[in-house]
Design a protein around this motif. Structure first.
Motif, PDB file in Angstrom:
ATOM      1  N   ALA A  46       0.837  -1.200   0.000  1.00 25.99           N
ATOM      2  CA  ALA A  46       0.000   0.000   0.000  1.00 25.99           C
ATOM      3  C   ALA A  46       0.873   1.252   0.000  1.00 25.99           C
ATOM      4  O   ALA A  46       0.372   2.360   0.163  1.00 25.99           O
ATOM      5  CB  ALA A  46      -0.920  -0.002   1.216  1.00 25.99           C
ATOM      6  N   GLN A 105      -1.786  -6.588  -4.145  1.00 31.17           N
ATOM      7  CA  GLN A 105      -2.349  -6.960  -2.842  1.00 31.17           C
ATOM      8  C   GLN A 105      -3.237  -8.185  -2.995  1.00 31.17           C
ATOM      9  O   GLN A 105      -3.653  -8.531  -4.094  1.00 31.17           O
ATOM     10  CB  GLN A 105      -3.195  -5.800  -2.285  1.00 31.17           C
ATOM     11  N   ASP A 144     -11.447  -3.260   4.012  1.00 31.73           N
ATOM     12  CA  ASP A 144     -10.524  -2.214   4.477  1.00 31.73           C
ATOM     13  C   ASP A 144     -10.598  -1.889   5.957  1.00 31.73           C
ATOM     14  O   ASP A 144     -10.058  -0.887   6.374  1.00 31.73           O
ATOM     15  CB  ASP A 144     -10.828  -0.909   3.705  1.00 31.73           C
ATOM     16  N   THR A 148      -7.718  -0.959  -9.301  1.00 35.56           N
ATOM     17  CA  THR A 148      -8.322  -1.604  -8.148  1.00 35.56           C
ATOM     18  C   THR A 148      -9.143  -2.774  -8.687  1.00 35.56           C
ATOM     19  O   THR A 148      -9.878  -2.609  -9.667  1.00 35.56           O
ATOM     20  CB  THR A 148      -9.288  -0.630  -7.428  1.00 35.56           C
TER      21      THR A 148
END
Ligand SMILES: O=C(O)CCC(=O)C(=O)O
Ligand SMILES: [Fe+2]
Length: 355
Positions: free
Chosen positions: A117, A172, A177, A211
């Motif tokens: 991240a 990832q 989250d 994403t």
């Protein structure tokens, strides 16, 4: 490809704003909000709320996310471009000074070097009015209000993040989250909800780290929120990776998702280029366990003073500043003292209910 099933944004809404662009004008390209002008933030939100499409809300309800393409107008994007470039290099600048920029981290306390991240990371509020305003764009707040069914949301988070080709592994695993956004886990009940969003400020292609997102249709029936893992790896959950979809979107688009939505950042496989985004989120004010935007180290900072002084009263409220009309302002000494703390804030609206 788009993940919502509706291609390139939206048909013109006939608002007659005369915007010329490469694609169809978006229905959201209406008069931008300017703080402390003739229009209040409340009125601007109401203006944008009317543009929200029922099918976009329905998509979010059904899938746990919705992508709104090109909600930022070309003029807004041009300003946004100049704004992020006050904090981060363009690709050309980056590559021409790679040694200097490779270790650029930003100022965020949440920057973890080497993590997937990582990237360059600055936290809201920023030393830039345009970036601050973008974080609380009336359309984003209006959409969150519509989902939450109330108009007194608080800002949960704000990060400007830049990822550069060749500078780290951004791949990832699928996750939700919540670990740094709630003390517990996000429940289904939208009575207390936190709504995260990612606004893409540069074009996102398949090779620029889109994403990836998985519909609730695949995760909710399996109760994946409750299995004790936040990260669901490709090795252990290969079937989830078969149904994930990349958010390949033009600059100026946003994904509005939920703290229960499985998603992941992905590797930048391109040799060149960067992906600049702004994370934001808004939550209901009734849940002390949730999204405590960590103001402690920001209060009193030059960036916070800048944000508060430039913002509209309705925007200050988003970060917890007492609203106009609140009993806090009943004491005239308090009103005057806050005015001395922030000489550039127009205290007149707060003064009105001083007794
Ligand atoms: O950058 C992205 O697209 C998503 C990153 C992400 O999900 C995260 O860092 O939690
Ligand atoms: Fe995430």
């Amino acid at each position: 490809m788009t993940v919502n099933g509706h291609q390139n944004g939206h048909a013109a809404n006939g608002a007659g704003n005369g915007v010329v662009s490469n694609g169809d004008p978006s229905r959201y390209w209406v008069k931008p909000f300017v703080p402390n002008g003739a229009e209040s933030f409340e009125d601007a939100k109401a203006r944008f709320a009317k543009l929200i499409r029922d099918e976009d809300v329905a998509h979010w309800e059904e899938h746990g996310y919705v992508i709104i393409e090109r909600f930022l107008s070309p003029q807004e994007l041009e300003k946004a471009d100049a704004a992020w470039q006050t904090h981060m290099p363009t690709w050309d600048e980056y590559i021409s000074k790679e040694v200097a920029y490779k270790s650029l981290a930003g100022t965020s306390g949440r920057h973890v070097p080497g993590s997937t991240a990582a990237g360059v990371r600055y936290d809201f509020p920023y030393a830039n009015d345009t970036l601050n305003q973008l974080a609380i764009h009336p359309f984003l707040v209006a959409f969150a209000e519509r989902l939450a069914g109330r108009d007194d949301l608080l800002m949960s988070l704000g990060h400007l993040i830049g990822k550069y080709a060749g500078n780290g592994n951004f791949e990832q695993s699928l996750h939700s989250d919540y670990s740094n956004n709630t003390l517990v886990i996000p429940s289904k009940d939208s009575t207390w909800i936190d709504i995260p969003m990612i606004t893409y400020l540069t074009d996102v292609t398949l090779d620029l780290g889109p994403t990836y997102v998985v519909s609730h249709q695949h995760t909710e029936p399996r109760k994946l929120m409750y299995d004790g893992f936040r990260h669901h790896t490709r090795e252990d959950f290969p079937e989830l990776y078969e149904v994930e979809k990349p958010a390949v979107v033009p600059a100026g688009s946003v994904i509005i998702y939920s703290m229960r939505t499985f998603h992941r950042g992905s590797a930048i496989t391109a040799k060149e280029g960067c992906r600049i985004v702004q994370f934001t989120g808004f939550h209901t004010p009734n849940a002390p366990w949730m999204a405590p935007m960590d103001h402690q180290h920001r209060m009193g900072s030059a960036e916070m003073n800048r944000f508060l002084c430039y913002a509209d009263a309705g925007q200050r409220q988003l970060i917890g500043f007492p609203p106009v009309g609140h009993a806090y302002w009943n004491d005239p000494d308090v009103v005057e003292a806050v005015g001395k703390r922030y000489p550039q804030i127009d205290m007149a609206p707060y003064r009105r209910n001083a007794k």
